[in-house]
Design a protein around this motif. Sequence first.
Motif, PDB file in Angstrom:
ATOM      1  N   VAL A  20     -33.429  18.516  14.782  1.00  0.00           N
ATOM      2  CA  VAL A  20     -33.429  18.081  16.136  1.00  0.00           C
ATOM      3  C   VAL A  20     -33.960  16.635  16.109  1.00  0.00           C
ATOM      4  N   PRO A  21     -33.714  15.872  17.012  1.00  0.00           N
ATOM      5  CA  PRO A  21     -34.349  14.557  17.151  1.00  0.00           C
ATOM      6  C   PRO A  21     -35.994  14.724  17.180  1.00  0.00           C
ATOM      7  N   ALA A  22     -36.426  13.624  16.751  1.00  0.00           N
ATOM      8  CA  ALA A  22     -37.915  13.646  16.888  1.00  0.00           C
ATOM      9  C   ALA A  22     -38.515  13.585  18.276  1.00  0.00           C
ATOM     10  N   GLU A  23     -37.532  13.470  19.279  1.00  0.00           N
ATOM     11  CA  GLU A  23     -37.963  13.459  20.733  1.00  0.00           C
ATOM     12  C   GLU A  23     -38.436  14.685  21.202  1.00  0.00           C
ATOM     13  N   ILE A  24     -38.266  15.713  20.284  1.00  0.00           N
ATOM     14  CA  ILE A  24     -38.834  17.122  20.634  1.00  0.00           C
ATOM     15  C   ILE A  24     -40.400  16.879  20.700  1.00  0.00           C
ATOM     16  N   GLY A  25     -40.787  15.824  20.132  1.00  0.00           N
ATOM     17  CA  GLY A  25     -42.193  15.624  20.221  1.00  0.00           C
ATOM     18  C   GLY A  25     -42.729  15.066  21.421  1.00  0.00           C
ATOM     19  N   HIS A  26     -41.941  14.433  22.291  1.00  0.00           N
ATOM     20  CA  HIS A  26     -42.359  13.581  23.404  1.00  0.00           C
ATOM     21  C   HIS A  26     -41.555  13.549  24.540  1.00  0.00           C
ATOM     22  N   ALA A  27     -40.223  13.927  24.692  1.00  0.00           N
ATOM     23  CA  ALA A  27     -39.277  13.490  25.471  1.00  0.00           C
ATOM     24  C   ALA A  27     -39.687  14.644  26.615  1.00  0.00           C
ATOM     25  N   PRO A  28     -39.672  14.123  27.887  1.00  0.00           N
ATOM     26  CA  PRO A  28     -40.064  14.997  29.121  1.00  0.00           C
ATOM     27  C   PRO A  28     -39.095  16.307  29.069  1.00  0.00           C
ATOM     28  N   ALA A  30     -38.122  17.832  26.290  1.00  0.00           N
ATOM     29  CA  ALA A  30     -38.309  18.777  25.141  1.00  0.00           C
ATOM     30  C   ALA A  30     -39.198  19.797  25.931  1.00  0.00           C
ATOM     31  N   ALA A  31     -39.967  19.430  26.946  1.00  0.00           N
ATOM     32  CA  ALA A  31     -41.032  20.591  27.292  1.00  0.00           C
ATOM     33  C   ALA A  31     -40.478  21.874  27.862  1.00  0.00           C
ATOM     34  N   PRO A  32     -39.300  21.909  28.796  1.00  0.00           N
ATOM     35  CA  PRO A  32     -38.619  22.932  29.203  1.00  0.00           C
ATOM     36  C   PRO A  32     -37.954  24.002  28.102  1.00  0.00           C
ATOM     37  N   LEU A  33     -37.584  22.967  27.060  1.00  0.00           N
ATOM     38  CA  LEU A  33     -36.702  23.659  25.697  1.00  0.00           C
ATOM     39  C   LEU A  33     -37.912  24.581  25.035  1.00  0.00           C
ATOM     40  N   LEU A  34     -39.177  23.698  24.686  1.00  0.00           N
ATOM     41  CA  LEU A  34     -39.954  24.493  23.997  1.00  0.00           C
ATOM     42  C   LEU A  34     -40.776  25.787  24.865  1.00  0.00           C
ATOM     43  N   LYS A  59     -37.058   9.203   6.873  1.00  0.00           N
ATOM     44  CA  LYS A  59     -35.877   9.759   7.635  1.00  0.00           C
ATOM     45  C   LYS A  59     -35.190  10.581   7.024  1.00  0.00           C
ATOM     46  N   LEU A  60     -34.656  11.863   7.709  1.00  0.00           N
ATOM     47  CA  LEU A  60     -33.505  12.539   7.337  1.00  0.00           C
ATOM     48  C   LEU A  60     -32.295  11.833   7.098  1.00  0.00           C
ATOM     49  N   PHE A  61     -31.967  11.026   7.936  1.00  0.00           N
ATOM     50  CA  PHE A  61     -30.743  10.105   7.985  1.00  0.00           C
ATOM     51  C   PHE A  61     -31.116   8.806   7.766  1.00  0.00           C
ATOM     52  N   PRO A  62     -31.315   8.181   6.471  1.00  0.00           N
ATOM     53  CA  PRO A  62     -31.558   7.040   6.321  1.00  0.00           C
ATOM     54  C   PRO A  62     -31.003   5.818   6.923  1.00  0.00           C
ATOM     55  N   ALA A  63     -29.764   6.076   7.443  1.00  0.00           N
ATOM     56  CA  ALA A  63     -29.049   4.943   7.819  1.00  0.00           C
ATOM     57  C   ALA A  63     -28.978   5.183   9.565  1.00  0.00           C
ATOM     58  N   LEU A  64     -29.884   5.825  10.017  1.00  0.00           N
ATOM     59  CA  LEU A  64     -29.983   5.882  11.522  1.00  0.00           C
ATOM     60  C   LEU A  64     -31.514   5.477  11.874  1.00  0.00           C
ATOM     61  N   SER A  65     -31.476   4.794  13.149  1.00  0.00           N
ATOM     62  CA  SER A  65     -33.043   4.483  13.494  1.00  0.00           C
ATOM     63  C   SER A  65     -33.754   5.656  14.114  1.00  0.00           C
ATOM     64  N   GLU A  66     -32.876   6.583  14.399  1.00  0.00           N
ATOM     65  CA  GLU A  66     -33.219   8.099  15.408  1.00  0.00           C
ATOM     66  C   GLU A  66     -34.002   8.969  14.072  1.00  0.00           C
ATOM     67  N   ASP A  67     -35.304   9.273  14.483  1.00  0.00           N
ATOM     68  CA  ASP A  67     -36.028  10.167  13.391  1.00  0.00           C
ATOM     69  C   ASP A  67     -35.732  11.345  13.616  1.00  0.00           C
ATOM     70  N   CYS A  68     -35.642  12.300  12.806  1.00  0.00           N
ATOM     71  CA  CYS A  68     -35.270  13.902  13.065  1.00  0.00           C
ATOM     72  C   CYS A  68     -36.336  14.697  12.538  1.00  0.00           C
ATOM     73  N   TRP A  69     -36.538  15.794  13.130  1.00  0.00           N
ATOM     74  CA  TRP A  69     -37.398  17.013  12.485  1.00  0.00           C
ATOM     75  C   TRP A  69     -36.542  18.282  12.562  1.00  0.00           C
ATOM     76  N   ASN A 117     -50.368  17.061  27.456  1.00  0.00           N
ATOM     77  CA  ASN A 117     -49.285  16.974  28.355  1.00  0.00           C
ATOM     78  C   ASN A 117     -47.893  17.172  28.117  1.00  0.00           C
ATOM     79  N   ARG A 118     -47.929  18.616  27.280  1.00  0.00           N
ATOM     80  CA  ARG A 118     -46.616  19.132  26.679  1.00  0.00           C
ATOM     81  C   ARG A 118     -45.761  18.308  25.677  1.00  0.00           C
ATOM     82  N   ARG A 119     -46.622  17.671  25.026  1.00  0.00           N
ATOM     83  CA  ARG A 119     -46.055  16.808  23.862  1.00  0.00           C
ATOM     84  C   ARG A 119     -46.670  17.326  22.465  1.00  0.00           C
ATOM     85  N   LEU A 120     -45.983  17.095  21.274  1.00  0.00           N
ATOM     86  CA  LEU A 120     -46.303  17.447  20.189  1.00  0.00           C
ATOM     87  C   LEU A 120     -46.491  16.288  19.253  1.00  0.00           C
TER      88      LEU A 120
END
Length: 490
Positions: A155-163, A165-169, A187-197, A242-245
Amino acid sequence: MVGTTPEYSQKRSGAYFTPDDVCAALVAWACRKPSDRMIDPSCGDGRFLALHRNSVGIEQNPISAHTAIKRAPGALIHEGDFFTWATETHERFECAAGNPPFIRYQHFKGETRRRALDLCLDLGASFSGLTSSWAPFIVATAGLLKRGGRMAFVVPAEIGHAPYAAPLLDYLVQSFAKVQIVAVRDKLFPALSEDCWLLYADGFGGTASAIDMTVVDSFVPTRTPPKPTLRVDLEDWRGVWNRRLRPYLLPASARALYAATLGRPDTHRLADFASVGIGYISGDNQFFHLRPSEAKKLRIPVGFLLPSIRNGRAMPDAQVTKATVADWARNDDPVLLLRLARDIELPKSVRDYLDSAPGREARLGYKCRNRAPWYVVPDVQIPDYVMSYMSGRGANLVRNMAGVSCTNSVHAIRVRDKALAAKLMPGWSSPFVRLSCELEGHALGGGMLKLEPREAGRIAFPAVATRPKAETEALEDAVTVMQRWRHYAD
């Protein structure tokens, strides 16, 4: 990923294939025996399916689907839209694993999004139209599990902060006996700027009393999910944080210190005494922002020009003064906004500029052609403070002593309670407020900290900025921890 059409480009379809060791670990977490039926809702080239023969995969990209058939000949591959298939199928699964596509809301739209959000709503998860695709993928997949089922996803690390992500969790803790997030700093994907968990959920049909978190620097493949390093209390997660991880990346002592300060009645959020908004949108920055030399050459009267901060790079450290504006002029920076009003007589020099080749081109732009008259830039304001929207080391806040305006590349702060602002704003550079910026904002990639207007409004200001040395050091260390997680301090 193979494929050349825009519809199936990596960026548009969110398809970035998963490293083999991550695939192997997630399949091992989800599948307990060979007879378990596994589903991958967006199977890509089939690398998850190839690790477990008794599998079903869905893939919309026909080229990737063909590759998956060759890679995983024992699996059943369906080519098409997952949400359509999930709505129509009666098949149910013991487990699920995969890497759902990360398509931002701008491209996750139309009939596909409608089907996805409707299906999730039927399952008990309500997402807004600003939801990225991966969250509905997870909910829809969970709806295909048998009672007691399991799933393991990148999952994107956005699960830790995106609004969104709260209804998902919320859905996950109400639908599974165990919900675990593995936060991986590297980084799980070294070539991407997006962090993943990583996400693991077990016991479909049950209810979780907490969210388990495992916070690690690096991913290490394991046959079973790693042991949790902490348990997230759901009441604290919903209330204090505030529903953030993201705050749970901090040591417990730093989190407790921060929470105790938040609970004080004399601690205020920025939105308590000021409004945070974006600056104006010109519609064509190159046309509407002139260099002093250009304005002089075009004979634009000074009364139609307003100095403006165009981006965070132009912001000084503490305040914008007349000397700052004079420096911009000496450097001949393009900082003079052509500020025109409706229903006024325009000088010939201004009319000539509007009718020039650049003017004729500018008026064809989307923003310009949808306003009347096209050359009047709306929402031009003189803020009391200007705050950076995206930052490196930390968010920058400067006082506007020179009466300049600003574009939407920065935040415009308008003070409502001057007495409270005068008391609290001097604490901006304190470690507590800097930590608050880190916790309320989020990583954008490339080490950048991004603060949306609503996030900026939640920045907390304690009444007393000075603290005992031990507390100050703990807060400074906490700032460094958060910077490392967004890869700024690496």
